[in-house]
Design a protein around this motif. Structure first.
Motif, PDB file in Angstrom:
ATOM      1  N   VAL A 104       0.859  -1.184   0.000  1.00  0.00           N
ATOM      2  CA  VAL A 104       0.000   0.000   0.000  1.00  0.00           C
ATOM      3  C   VAL A 104       0.900   1.240   0.000  1.00  0.00           C
ATOM      4  O   VAL A 104       1.915   1.283   0.707  1.00  0.00           O
ATOM      5  CB  VAL A 104      -0.925   0.004   1.245  1.00  0.00           C
ATOM      6  N   SER A 105       0.507   2.244  -0.778  1.00  0.00           N
ATOM      7  CA  SER A 105       1.290   3.485  -0.804  1.00  0.00           C
ATOM      8  C   SER A 105       0.952   4.338   0.411  1.00  0.00           C
ATOM      9  O   SER A 105      -0.067   4.118   1.080  1.00  0.00           O
ATOM     10  CB  SER A 105       1.009   4.280  -2.086  1.00  0.00           C
ATOM     11  N   ASP A 106       1.773   5.338   0.660  1.00  0.00           N
ATOM     12  CA  ASP A 106       1.531   6.239   1.791  1.00  0.00           C
ATOM     13  C   ASP A 106       0.307   7.118   1.569  1.00  0.00           C
ATOM     14  O   ASP A 106      -0.183   7.763   2.489  1.00  0.00           O
ATOM     15  CB  ASP A 106       2.765   7.075   2.117  1.00  0.00           C
ATOM     16  N   THR A 107      -0.244   7.103   0.351  1.00  0.00           N
ATOM     17  CA  THR A 107      -1.488   7.837   0.078  1.00  0.00           C
ATOM     18  C   THR A 107      -2.711   6.923   0.193  1.00  0.00           C
ATOM     19  O   THR A 107      -3.833   7.348  -0.049  1.00  0.00           O
ATOM     20  CB  THR A 107      -1.462   8.464  -1.336  1.00  0.00           C
ATOM     21  N   GLY A 108      -2.476   5.637   0.536  1.00  0.00           N
ATOM     22  CA  GLY A 108      -3.571   4.694   0.720  1.00  0.00           C
ATOM     23  C   GLY A 108      -3.901   3.860  -0.508  1.00  0.00           C
ATOM     24  O   GLY A 108      -4.794   3.018  -0.468  1.00  0.00           O
ATOM     25  N   GLU A 109      -3.200   4.082  -1.607  1.00  0.00           N
ATOM     26  CA  GLU A 109      -3.454   3.325  -2.837  1.00  0.00           C
ATOM     27  C   GLU A 109      -2.937   1.897  -2.700  1.00  0.00           C
ATOM     28  O   GLU A 109      -1.784   1.679  -2.299  1.00  0.00           O
ATOM     29  CB  GLU A 109      -2.748   4.009  -4.018  1.00  0.00           C
ATOM     30  N   GLU A 110      -3.795   0.923  -3.029  1.00  0.00           N
ATOM     31  CA  GLU A 110      -3.352  -0.478  -3.024  1.00  0.00           C
ATOM     32  C   GLU A 110      -2.535  -0.721  -4.286  1.00  0.00           C
ATOM     33  O   GLU A 110      -3.015  -0.520  -5.399  1.00  0.00           O
ATOM     34  CB  GLU A 110      -4.549  -1.424  -2.943  1.00  0.00           C
ATOM     35  N   LEU A 111      -1.296  -1.158  -4.088  1.00  0.00           N
ATOM     36  CA  LEU A 111      -0.375  -1.337  -5.209  1.00  0.00           C
ATOM     37  C   LEU A 111      -0.367  -2.765  -5.733  1.00  0.00           C
ATOM     38  O   LEU A 111      -0.011  -3.007  -6.878  1.00  0.00           O
ATOM     39  CB  LEU A 111       1.044  -0.950  -4.770  1.00  0.00           C
ATOM     40  N   GLY A 112      -0.719  -3.715  -4.890  1.00  0.00           N
ATOM     41  CA  GLY A 112      -0.670  -5.124  -5.258  1.00  0.00           C
ATOM     42  C   GLY A 112      -0.069  -5.920  -4.114  1.00  0.00           C
ATOM     43  O   GLY A 112      -0.244  -5.580  -2.947  1.00  0.00           O
ATOM     44  N   THR A 113       0.664  -6.979  -4.456  1.00  0.00           N
ATOM     45  CA  THR A 113       1.315  -7.806  -3.434  1.00  0.00           C
ATOM     46  C   THR A 113       2.803  -7.921  -3.731  1.00  0.00           C
ATOM     47  O   THR A 113       3.238  -7.776  -4.885  1.00  0.00           O
ATOM     48  CB  THR A 113       0.706  -9.227  -3.371  1.00  0.00           C
ATOM     49  N   VAL A 114       3.552  -8.199  -2.693  1.00  0.00           N
ATOM     50  CA  VAL A 114       4.989  -8.399  -2.840  1.00  0.00           C
ATOM     51  C   VAL A 114       5.194  -9.767  -3.495  1.00  0.00           C
ATOM     52  O   VAL A 114       4.838 -10.790  -2.928  1.00  0.00           O
ATOM     53  CB  VAL A 114       5.716  -8.336  -1.478  1.00  0.00           C
ATOM     54  N   ARG A 115       5.699  -9.760  -4.713  1.00  0.00           N
ATOM     55  CA  ARG A 115       5.908 -11.002  -5.461  1.00  0.00           C
ATOM     56  C   ARG A 115       7.301 -11.568  -5.246  1.00  0.00           C
ATOM     57  O   ARG A 115       7.519 -12.771  -5.226  1.00  0.00           O
ATOM     58  CB  ARG A 115       5.681 -10.766  -6.952  1.00  0.00           C
ATOM     59  N   GLU A 116       8.271 -10.675  -5.068  1.00  0.00           N
ATOM     60  CA  GLU A 116       9.669 -11.092  -4.968  1.00  0.00           C
ATOM     61  C   GLU A 116      10.450  -9.985  -4.288  1.00  0.00           C
ATOM     62  O   GLU A 116      10.057  -8.815  -4.343  1.00  0.00           O
ATOM     63  CB  GLU A 116      10.210 -11.324  -6.389  1.00  0.00           C
ATOM     64  N   ILE A 117      11.550 -10.363  -3.665  1.00  0.00           N
ATOM     65  CA  ILE A 117      12.488  -9.370  -3.135  1.00  0.00           C
ATOM     66  C   ILE A 117      13.856  -9.745  -3.682  1.00  0.00           C
ATOM     67  O   ILE A 117      14.400 -10.804  -3.362  1.00  0.00           O
ATOM     68  CB  ILE A 117      12.472  -9.326  -1.600  1.00  0.00           C
ATOM     69  N   MET A 118      14.372  -8.885  -4.551  1.00  0.00           N
ATOM     70  CA  MET A 118      15.664  -9.142  -5.192  1.00  0.00           C
ATOM     71  C   MET A 118      16.777  -8.593  -4.315  1.00  0.00           C
ATOM     72  O   MET A 118      16.675  -7.477  -3.803  1.00  0.00           O
ATOM     73  CB  MET A 118      15.712  -8.501  -6.579  1.00  0.00           C
ATOM     74  N   ASP A 119      17.827  -9.367  -4.174  1.00  0.00           N
ATOM     75  CA  ASP A 119      18.961  -8.961  -3.347  1.00  0.00           C
ATOM     76  C   ASP A 119      20.029  -8.346  -4.237  1.00  0.00           C
ATOM     77  O   ASP A 119      20.562  -9.006  -5.129  1.00  0.00           O
ATOM     78  CB  ASP A 119      19.513 -10.182  -2.599  1.00  0.00           C
ATOM     79  N   ARG A 120      20.320  -7.096  -4.033  1.00  0.00           N
ATOM     80  CA  ARG A 120      21.353  -6.381  -4.777  1.00  0.00           C
ATOM     81  C   ARG A 120      22.463  -5.986  -3.809  1.00  0.00           C
ATOM     82  O   ARG A 120      22.251  -5.941  -2.602  1.00  0.00           O
ATOM     83  CB  ARG A 120      20.765  -5.143  -5.463  1.00  0.00           C
ATOM     84  N   PRO A 121      23.647  -5.680  -4.326  1.00  0.00           N
ATOM     85  CA  PRO A 121      24.770  -5.366  -3.423  1.00  0.00           C
ATOM     86  C   PRO A 121      24.498  -4.235  -2.438  1.00  0.00           C
ATOM     87  O   PRO A 121      24.889  -4.310  -1.286  1.00  0.00           O
ATOM     88  CB  PRO A 121      25.901  -4.986  -4.386  1.00  0.00           C
ATOM     89  N   SER A 122      23.809  -3.198  -2.857  1.00  0.00           N
ATOM     90  CA  SER A 122      23.589  -2.045  -1.979  1.00  0.00           C
ATOM     91  C   SER A 122      22.311  -2.141  -1.156  1.00  0.00           C
ATOM     92  O   SER A 122      22.252  -1.643  -0.044  1.00  0.00           O
ATOM     93  CB  SER A 122      23.552  -0.759  -2.799  1.00  0.00           C
ATOM     94  N   TYR A 123      21.283  -2.752  -1.719  1.00  0.00           N
ATOM     95  CA  TYR A 123      19.995  -2.841  -1.033  1.00  0.00           C
ATOM     96  C   TYR A 123      19.119  -3.865  -1.747  1.00  0.00           C
ATOM     97  O   TYR A 123      19.439  -4.338  -2.823  1.00  0.00           O
ATOM     98  CB  TYR A 123      19.285  -1.479  -0.988  1.00  0.00           C
ATOM     99  N   LYS A 124      18.002  -4.177  -1.139  1.00  0.00           N
ATOM    100  CA  LYS A 124      17.038  -5.092  -1.739  1.00  0.00           C
ATOM    101  C   LYS A 124      16.061  -4.295  -2.605  1.00  0.00           C
ATOM    102  O   LYS A 124      15.882  -3.102  -2.406  1.00  0.00           O
ATOM    103  CB  LYS A 124      16.284  -5.848  -0.652  1.00  0.00           C
ATOM    104  N   ILE A 125      15.437  -4.967  -3.536  1.00  0.00           N
ATOM    105  CA  ILE A 125      14.419  -4.345  -4.371  1.00  0.00           C
ATOM    106  C   ILE A 125      13.134  -5.154  -4.216  1.00  0.00           C
ATOM    107  O   ILE A 125      13.120  -6.363  -4.448  1.00  0.00           O
ATOM    108  CB  ILE A 125      14.841  -4.300  -5.853  1.00  0.00           C
ATOM    109  N   TYR A 126      12.070  -4.481  -3.803  1.00  0.00           N
ATOM    110  CA  TYR A 126      10.764  -5.116  -3.663  1.00  0.00           C
ATOM    111  C   TYR A 126      10.073  -5.096  -5.024  1.00  0.00           C
ATOM    112  O   TYR A 126       9.940  -4.032  -5.640  1.00  0.00           O
ATOM    113  CB  TYR A 126       9.898  -4.358  -2.655  1.00  0.00           C
ATOM    114  N   VAL A 127       9.635  -6.256  -5.480  1.00  0.00           N
ATOM    115  CA  VAL A 127       8.887  -6.363  -6.731  1.00  0.00           C
ATOM    116  C   VAL A 127       7.415  -6.511  -6.353  1.00  0.00           C
ATOM    117  O   VAL A 127       7.016  -7.507  -5.744  1.00  0.00           O
ATOM    118  CB  VAL A 127       9.364  -7.572  -7.570  1.00  0.00           C
ATOM    119  N   ILE A 128       6.636  -5.501  -6.702  1.00  0.00           N
ATOM    120  CA  ILE A 128       5.215  -5.468  -6.369  1.00  0.00           C
ATOM    121  C   ILE A 128       4.419  -5.786  -7.631  1.00  0.00           C
ATOM    122  O   ILE A 128       4.623  -5.156  -8.673  1.00  0.00           O
ATOM    123  CB  ILE A 128       4.794  -4.071  -5.842  1.00  0.00           C
ATOM    124  N   GLN A 129       3.515  -6.752  -7.524  1.00  0.00           N
ATOM    125  CA  GLN A 129       2.678  -7.111  -8.666  1.00  0.00           C
ATOM    126  C   GLN A 129       1.241  -6.706  -8.382  1.00  0.00           C
ATOM    127  O   GLN A 129       0.635  -7.173  -7.434  1.00  0.00           O
ATOM    128  CB  GLN A 129       2.751  -8.611  -8.941  1.00  0.00           C
TER     129      GLN A 129
END
Length: 161
Positions: A104-129
C-alpha cells in the motif's frame, strides 16, 4: 501463516574426501547460517560439526556425513533452517515472510502484493505485482512500515514509479 522451516541455501558440491559440502547460501550473508547448530535437508535434521565461509560460499561438515560417498548424495539438496533456532533483531524479517504481503502506498493506494524481493549489493528491491509491476528500493526512504500482523507493507512512491 508463517512457515517453521525456511529454505536458506543449496548444496552445490562436495569438498574434499571427509564429507564436507559446499553451500550456496540464500541469506543476507553467508555468516548468517553460523547462527544455526542444526540444518534440515528433506525434513531430516543434521547437526553442524564444522562451519566455515570462503568467499560467498559456506562449507559445512554434518554429523553422519563423514565421507565423499555420503556427501555426494547431498548434492543439489536445499537446506532449511528452523525459525525457532534464531530470533531476528526487532525490525528484521525473513524474506519468505514478506512475500505475498499487501503493498500500500503512503497515500492509501493499493499497489498489489509483494511477489519477490531481489537482493542487490547495496539494497534489496521489492517487486510489487498489481495492475502493473512496480520495483521499489528496499531503503527507509521508500519502505515506511512493515505490519506483519495486518499483512501490509506501506511504501512511499516517487512520481513515475
Amino acid at each position: 501463516m508463517t512457515k517453521q522451516y525456511l529454505e536458506s541455501g543449496k548444496i552445490i558440491n562436495t569438498h574434499g574426501i571427509n564429507g564436507e559440502v559446499k553451500i550456496e547460501p540464500w541469506c543476507d550473508s553467508p555468516e548468517f547460517l553460523k547462527n544455526f547448530k542444526r540444518l534440515y535437508i528433506d525434513g531430516v535434521c543434521y547437526k553442524v560439526l564444522k562451519f566455515r565461509v570462503q568467499k560467498n560460499f559456506v562449507y559445512i561438515l554434518f554429523e553422519g556425513i563423514d565421507d565423499l560417498d555420503k556427501a555426494i548424495t547431498m548434492k543439489n539438496k536445499v537446506i532449511s533452517i528452523d525459525r525457532n533456532d534464531h530470533k531476528l533483531p526487532k525490525g528484521q524479517y525473513y524474506i519468505q515472510d514478506l512475500i505475498g504481503l499487501k503493498a500500500v502506498s503512503d497515500t492509501g493506494e493499493e499497489l498489489g502484493t509483494v511477489r519477490e524481493i531481489m537482493d542487490r549489493p547495496s539494497y534489496k528491491i521489492y517487486v510489487i505485482q498489481g495492475e502493473r509491476e512496480i520495483l521499489i528500493p528496499g531503503v527507509a526512504e521508500f519502505v515506511l512500515n512493515i505490519d506483519m500482523d495486518a499483512g501490509v507493507i506501506h511504501f512511499h512512491l516517487l512520481e513515475g514509479m
